[in-house]
Scaffold this motif. Structure first.
Motif, PDB file in Angstrom:
ATOM      1  N   CYS A 241      -1.600   4.055  -8.616  1.00 30.91           N
ATOM      2  CA  CYS A 241      -1.810   5.397  -8.081  1.00 30.91           C
ATOM      3  C   CYS A 241      -0.618   6.265  -8.466  1.00 30.91           C
ATOM      4  O   CYS A 241       0.190   5.873  -9.302  1.00 30.91           O
ATOM      5  CB  CYS A 241      -2.002   5.343  -6.568  1.00 30.91           C
ATOM      6  SG  CYS A 241      -0.533   4.763  -5.703  1.00 30.91           S
ATOM      7  N   GLY A 242      -0.503   7.416  -7.850  1.00 27.17           N
ATOM      8  CA  GLY A 242       0.486   8.416  -8.221  1.00 27.17           C
ATOM      9  C   GLY A 242       1.900   7.930  -8.457  1.00 27.17           C
ATOM     10  O   GLY A 242       2.475   8.177  -9.499  1.00 27.17           O
ATOM     11  N   SER A 243       2.479   7.205  -7.549  1.00 24.91           N
ATOM     12  CA  SER A 243       3.883   6.799  -7.708  1.00 24.91           C
ATOM     13  C   SER A 243       4.028   5.309  -8.020  1.00 24.91           C
ATOM     14  O   SER A 243       5.141   4.782  -8.008  1.00 24.91           O
ATOM     15  CB  SER A 243       4.659   7.138  -6.429  1.00 24.91           C
ATOM     16  OG  SER A 243       4.148   6.401  -5.334  1.00 24.91           O
ATOM     17  N   ALA A 244       2.934   4.639  -8.331  1.00 24.73           N
ATOM     18  CA  ALA A 244       2.968   3.188  -8.524  1.00 24.73           C
ATOM     19  C   ALA A 244       3.850   2.768  -9.699  1.00 24.73           C
ATOM     20  O   ALA A 244       4.594   1.786  -9.601  1.00 24.73           O
ATOM     21  CB  ALA A 244       1.555   2.648  -8.716  1.00 24.73           C
TER      22      ALA A 244
ATOM     23  N   ASP B 139       0.871  -1.175   0.000  1.00 28.71           N
ATOM     24  CA  ASP B 139       0.000   0.000   0.000  1.00 28.71           C
ATOM     25  C   ASP B 139       0.907   1.224   0.000  1.00 28.71           C
ATOM     26  O   ASP B 139       1.608   1.491   0.973  1.00 28.71           O
ATOM     27  CB  ASP B 139      -0.918   0.007   1.224  1.00 28.71           C
ATOM     28  CG  ASP B 139      -1.879   1.181   1.194  1.00 28.71           C
ATOM     29  OD1 ASP B 139      -2.541   1.371   0.160  1.00 28.71           O
ATOM     30  OD2 ASP B 139      -1.939   1.917   2.195  1.00 28.71           O
TER      31      ASP B 139
ATOM     32  N   LYS C  76       2.540   8.590   0.903  1.00 30.80           N
ATOM     33  CA  LYS C  76       3.535   9.628   0.643  1.00 30.80           C
ATOM     34  C   LYS C  76       4.887   9.274   1.246  1.00 30.80           C
ATOM     35  O   LYS C  76       5.913   9.375   0.593  1.00 30.80           O
ATOM     36  CB  LYS C  76       3.063  10.971   1.186  1.00 30.80           C
ATOM     37  CG  LYS C  76       1.910  11.543   0.397  1.00 30.80           C
ATOM     38  CD  LYS C  76       1.484  12.865   0.960  1.00 30.80           C
ATOM     39  CE  LYS C  76       0.276  13.379   0.192  1.00 30.80           C
ATOM     40  NZ  LYS C  76      -0.317  14.535   0.813  1.00 30.80           N
TER      41      LYS C  76
ATOM     42  N   ASP D 258      -5.408  -2.418   3.646  1.00 29.26           N
ATOM     43  CA  ASP D 258      -5.268  -2.202   2.200  1.00 29.26           C
ATOM     44  C   ASP D 258      -4.154  -3.062   1.619  1.00 29.26           C
ATOM     45  O   ASP D 258      -4.301  -3.656   0.551  1.00 29.26           O
ATOM     46  CB  ASP D 258      -4.998  -0.731   1.901  1.00 29.26           C
ATOM     47  CG  ASP D 258      -6.218   0.154   2.117  1.00 29.26           C
ATOM     48  OD1 ASP D 258      -7.322  -0.395   2.309  1.00 29.26           O
ATOM     49  OD2 ASP D 258      -6.060   1.388   2.094  1.00 29.26           O
TER      50      ASP D 258
ATOM     51  N   LYS E 262     -10.754  -2.894  -3.820  1.00 29.96           N
ATOM     52  CA  LYS E 262     -11.660  -2.540  -2.723  1.00 29.96           C
ATOM     53  C   LYS E 262     -12.497  -3.716  -2.209  1.00 29.96           C
ATOM     54  O   LYS E 262     -12.659  -3.862  -0.993  1.00 29.96           O
ATOM     55  CB  LYS E 262     -12.558  -1.386  -3.150  1.00 29.96           C
ATOM     56  CG  LYS E 262     -13.371  -0.822  -2.030  1.00 29.96           C
ATOM     57  CD  LYS E 262     -14.130   0.415  -2.442  1.00 29.96           C
ATOM     58  CE  LYS E 262     -14.873   0.969  -1.238  1.00 29.96           C
ATOM     59  NZ  LYS E 262     -15.540   2.206  -1.526  1.00 29.96           N
TER      60      LYS E 262
ATOM     61  N   GLU F  82      -1.708  -0.924  -5.934  1.00 25.83           N
ATOM     62  CA  GLU F  82      -2.761  -0.184  -6.603  1.00 25.83           C
ATOM     63  C   GLU F  82      -2.119   0.816  -7.552  1.00 25.83           C
ATOM     64  O   GLU F  82      -1.088   1.411  -7.238  1.00 25.83           O
ATOM     65  CB  GLU F  82      -3.627   0.574  -5.595  1.00 25.83           C
ATOM     66  CG  GLU F  82      -4.537  -0.310  -4.790  1.00 25.83           C
ATOM     67  CD  GLU F  82      -5.414   0.469  -3.828  1.00 25.83           C
ATOM     68  OE1 GLU F  82      -6.493  -0.048  -3.496  1.00 25.83           O
ATOM     69  OE2 GLU F  82      -5.038   1.581  -3.412  1.00 25.83           O
TER      70      GLU F  82
ATOM     71  N   ALA G 136      -6.261  -1.485 -10.654  1.00 25.41           N
ATOM     72  CA  ALA G 136      -7.084  -0.303 -10.392  1.00 25.41           C
ATOM     73  C   ALA G 136      -7.668  -0.417  -8.984  1.00 25.41           C
ATOM     74  O   ALA G 136      -8.071  -1.509  -8.562  1.00 25.41           O
ATOM     75  CB  ALA G 136      -8.199  -0.194 -11.426  1.00 25.41           C
ATOM     76  N   PRO G 137      -7.717   0.686  -8.236  1.00 26.18           N
ATOM     77  CA  PRO G 137      -8.210   0.631  -6.851  1.00 26.18           C
ATOM     78  C   PRO G 137      -9.616   0.047  -6.707  1.00 26.18           C
ATOM     79  O   PRO G 137      -9.904  -0.637  -5.725  1.00 26.18           O
ATOM     80  CB  PRO G 137      -8.186   2.093  -6.410  1.00 26.18           C
ATOM     81  CG  PRO G 137      -7.144   2.727  -7.264  1.00 26.18           C
ATOM     82  CD  PRO G 137      -7.212   2.013  -8.587  1.00 26.18           C
TER      83      PRO G 137
END
Length: 176
Positions: A54-57, A9, A12, A92, A80, A52, A75-76
């Motif tokens: 996401c931004g830095s994946a 998971d 930041k 998560d 879920k 997931e 995809a998140p």
């Protein structure tokens, strides 16, 4: 016991890891800071790692794939349903670990740096176009308050706003 699958998971600064063995039993439940990620995975055998998208994946997927691990991004909304308890980083990570091992899971293709750069360029341009459209609509609305009606479309703003100000200035000076 040998770890086979890890779910990460991303956040930041602190990442949550959940790893299971070939029987699905939890073996790793760990938090890592950003600067500890590569150090942790560098000397480990190849795992299946899920994250997931996401931004830095994509960055982390490329980095860990370079260390020999098999990376899968999801995809998140597909992860879920696998969250078993209240939403927190550990739950998560466990859900990601569970979802990545499913045979019918849909995965997001890993993007290389060039693909990400092009997408970032398009996203920035789209933001500029949206801001320009909002500004044009604001100008049309303000001019409408003075009775100067400009049709919709960015081209009309460019061609008619200067004319509208000149016309309005000439009309107001003649009435004085």
């Amino acid at each position: 016991m040998k770890v086979t699958t890890v779910g990460i998971d991303l956040a930041k600064n602190v990442f949550q890891l959940h790893g299971v063995n070939e029987f699905g039993k939890p073996v790793i439940k760990k938090q890592l800071r950003r600067d500890q990620m590569v150090e942790f995975f560098v000397n480990l055998p190849a795992y299946l790692i899920g994250m997931e998208a996401c931004g830095s994946a994509h960055h982390w997927a490329r980095k860990l794939q370079g260390l020999g691990h098999t990376m899968k991004l999801m995809a998140p909304q597909f992860v879920k349903p696998y969250v078993k308890s209240n939403k927190n980083d550990a739950a998560d990570a466990e859900a990601i670990c569970e979802a990545v091992s499913r045979p019918n899971m849909r995965f997001v293709p890993l993007k290389n740096i060039e693909q990400q750069a092009v997408l970032a360029l398009h996203r920035v341009r789209q933001s500029f176009v949206k801001a320009r459209t909002a500004q044009a609509n604001q100008i049309r609305g303000l001019l409408g308050e003075f009775g100067l009606i400009i049709p919709q479309g960015i081209g009309y703003i460019r061609t008619r706003v200067h004319f509208a100000f000149l016309y309005n200035a000439a009309g107001s000076s003649q009435g004085a």
